[in-house]
Enzyme design. Structure first.
Site, PDB file in Angstrom:
ATOM      1  N   ASP A   1       0.827  -1.208   0.000  1.00  0.00           N
ATOM      2  CA  ASP A   1       0.000   0.000   0.000  1.00  0.00           C
ATOM      3  C   ASP A   1       0.863   1.261   0.000  1.00  0.00           C
ATOM      4  O   ASP A   1       1.964   1.258   0.561  1.00  0.00           O
ATOM      5  CB  ASP A   1      -0.909  -0.024   1.247  1.00  0.00           C
ATOM      6  CG  ASP A   1      -2.059   0.958   1.125  1.00  0.00           C
ATOM      7  OD1 ASP A   1      -2.279   1.500   0.034  1.00  0.00           O
ATOM      8  OD2 ASP A   1      -2.743   1.172   2.149  1.00  0.00           O
TER       9      ASP A   1
ATOM     10  N   ASN B   1     -10.487  -2.504  -6.420  1.00  0.00           N
ATOM     11  CA  ASN B   1      -9.617  -1.653  -7.254  1.00  0.00           C
ATOM     12  C   ASN B   1     -10.187  -1.396  -8.659  1.00  0.00           C
ATOM     13  O   ASN B   1      -9.776  -0.453  -9.339  1.00  0.00           O
ATOM     14  CB  ASN B   1      -8.207  -2.247  -7.398  1.00  0.00           C
ATOM     15  CG  ASN B   1      -7.366  -2.122  -6.148  1.00  0.00           C
ATOM     16  OD1 ASN B   1      -6.450  -2.908  -5.918  1.00  0.00           O
ATOM     17  ND2 ASN B   1      -7.657  -1.134  -5.303  1.00  0.00           N
TER      18      ASN B   1
HETATM   19  C1  FPP Z   1      -1.558   0.205  -3.417  1.00  0.00           C
HETATM   20  O1  FPP Z   1      -1.157   1.532  -3.500  1.00  0.00           O
HETATM   21  C2  FPP Z   1      -1.097  -0.611  -4.520  1.00  0.00           C
HETATM   22  C3  FPP Z   1      -1.893  -1.212  -5.452  1.00  0.00           C
HETATM   23  C4  FPP Z   1      -3.356  -1.069  -5.512  1.00  0.00           C
HETATM   24  C5  FPP Z   1      -1.363  -2.066  -6.505  1.00  0.00           C
HETATM   25  C6  FPP Z   1      -0.059  -2.747  -6.259  1.00  0.00           C
HETATM   26  C7  FPP Z   1       0.577  -2.918  -7.560  1.00  0.00           C
HETATM   27  C8  FPP Z   1       1.897  -2.847  -7.819  1.00  0.00           C
HETATM   28  C9  FPP Z   1       2.908  -2.716  -6.775  1.00  0.00           C
HETATM   29  C10 FPP Z   1       2.404  -2.870  -9.209  1.00  0.00           C
HETATM   30  C11 FPP Z   1       2.006  -4.030 -10.086  1.00  0.00           C
HETATM   31  C12 FPP Z   1       2.164  -5.380  -9.475  1.00  0.00           C
HETATM   32  C13 FPP Z   1       2.828  -6.441  -9.996  1.00  0.00           C
HETATM   33  C14 FPP Z   1       2.731  -7.731  -9.268  1.00  0.00           C
HETATM   34  C15 FPP Z   1       3.660  -6.383 -11.204  1.00  0.00           C
HETATM   35  P1  FPP Z   1      -2.295   2.626  -3.595  1.00  0.00           P
HETATM   36  O2  FPP Z   1      -2.478   2.993  -5.015  1.00  0.00           O
HETATM   37  O3  FPP Z   1      -3.533   2.149  -2.907  1.00  0.00           O
HETATM   38  O4  FPP Z   1      -1.641   3.813  -2.789  1.00  0.00           O
HETATM   39  P2  FPP Z   1      -2.389   4.929  -1.939  1.00  0.00           P
HETATM   40  O5  FPP Z   1      -3.064   4.230  -0.800  1.00  0.00           O
HETATM   41  O6  FPP Z   1      -1.270   5.810  -1.486  1.00  0.00           O
HETATM   42  O7  FPP Z   1      -3.341   5.617  -2.851  1.00  0.00           O
END
Ligand code: FPP
Length: 246
Positions: free
Chosen positions: A21, A69
């Site tokens: 996250d 998501n």
């Molecule tokens: C959370 O950060 C992250 C995600 C929803 C996606 C995770 C994906 C990756 C790390 C990249 C792709 C994955 C692979 C396996 C290649 P957020 O967007 O919720 O952050 P925030 O809470 O600060 O908005």
């Protein structure tokens, strides 16, 4: 700074799960678009997979995309799917070199067909690997998973394949997406949020929970080791007393 050498390899968690996250906030802090955070999040995925494999962790499960998501802006969802396809393409060799087997959990049919195709290719190309199992949770939601297990079991009861008195934890486990995984030992969530967000609700019944303030793109070897050391310093009683354990 901790390094992998600081870990007691006799007391490793068998199954580590991670809620990655903070990509969006990491990008915002730098005045950049959220997708920039995800691109850098991919680097943290690579580091973490490599470090877990070096430690000989047997199972690593990453929450890469939740059912919720899908409600994000279209551009962000498309970018996440593109990053997934590009990373899979790029990393298949490294997965094989490190003896890592790729698996998925979640509603994979809801992903774009390109992503489904790439996933099934990498899953098949790495299926013989016997080191770490890397599981990507994609379009995953724990309540959906439990609902689907209940439906399957109910239909087997209706068709006299299972009798209600024989429904035990093993039967439930075998109907979950995670039937090939043991229970989670250590669950890590980055970015300071202390929530489970519909991730592996059944499987974390006895997991140690570890929350860390860093945003996912900054999650490093040091932070992984810190989480494992915290796990190694805890007493896992599974409902028993300390005296009974000794
Ligand atoms: C959370 O950060 C992250 C995600 C929803 C996606 C995770 C994906 C990756 C790390 C990249 C792709 C994955 C692979 C396996 C290649 P957020 O967007 O919720 O952050 P925030 O809470 O600060 O908005």
């Amino acid at each position: 700074m901790y390094t992998l050498e600081d870990v007691d390899t006799d007391k490793l968690p068998k199954h580590v799960a991670v809620i990655m996250d903070g990509n969006g906030r990491w990008a915002k802090e730098r005045g950049r678009l959220r997708v920039f955070g995800h691109e850098n999040g991919v680097e943290a995925v690579r580091r973490t997979v490599e470090n877990c494999a070096k430690l000989q962790i047997q199972f690593l499960t990453l929450y890469a995309f939740s059912t919720e998501n899908w409600n994000r802006p279209k551009l962000e969802v498309e970018t996440l799917m593109k990053l997934l396809v590009a990373s899979l393409r790029k990393e298949v060799k490294t997965l094989n070199k490190n003896n890592i087997r790729l698996k998925t959990i979640g509603n994979i049919q809801s992903l774009p067909s390109k992503a489904q195709k790439e996933l099934s290719e990498v899953i098949s190309k790495t299926s013989k690997n016997s080191g770490m199992t890397l599981t990507l949770a994609l379009s995953y939601g724990s309540r959906e998973e439990i609902k689907s297990a209940v439906k399957d079991i109910a239909s087997k009861v209706k068709n006299n394949i299972i009798s209600p008195e024989n429904i035990d934890e093993t039967v439930i486990n075998t109907h979950l997406y995670t039937h090939f995984l043991p229970d989670v030992d250590l669950l890590i969530r980055t970015s300071g949020e202390q929530r489970i967000s519909n991730f592996l609700l059944w499987q974390i019944a006895y997991a140690e929970l570890y929350f860390n303030d860093v945003f996912w793109p900054d999650f490093s070897e040091h932070h992984l080791v810190e989480a494992i050391l915290s796990y190694q310093n805890r007493e896992r009683r599974f409902g028993k007393t300390s005296e009974q354990l000794n």
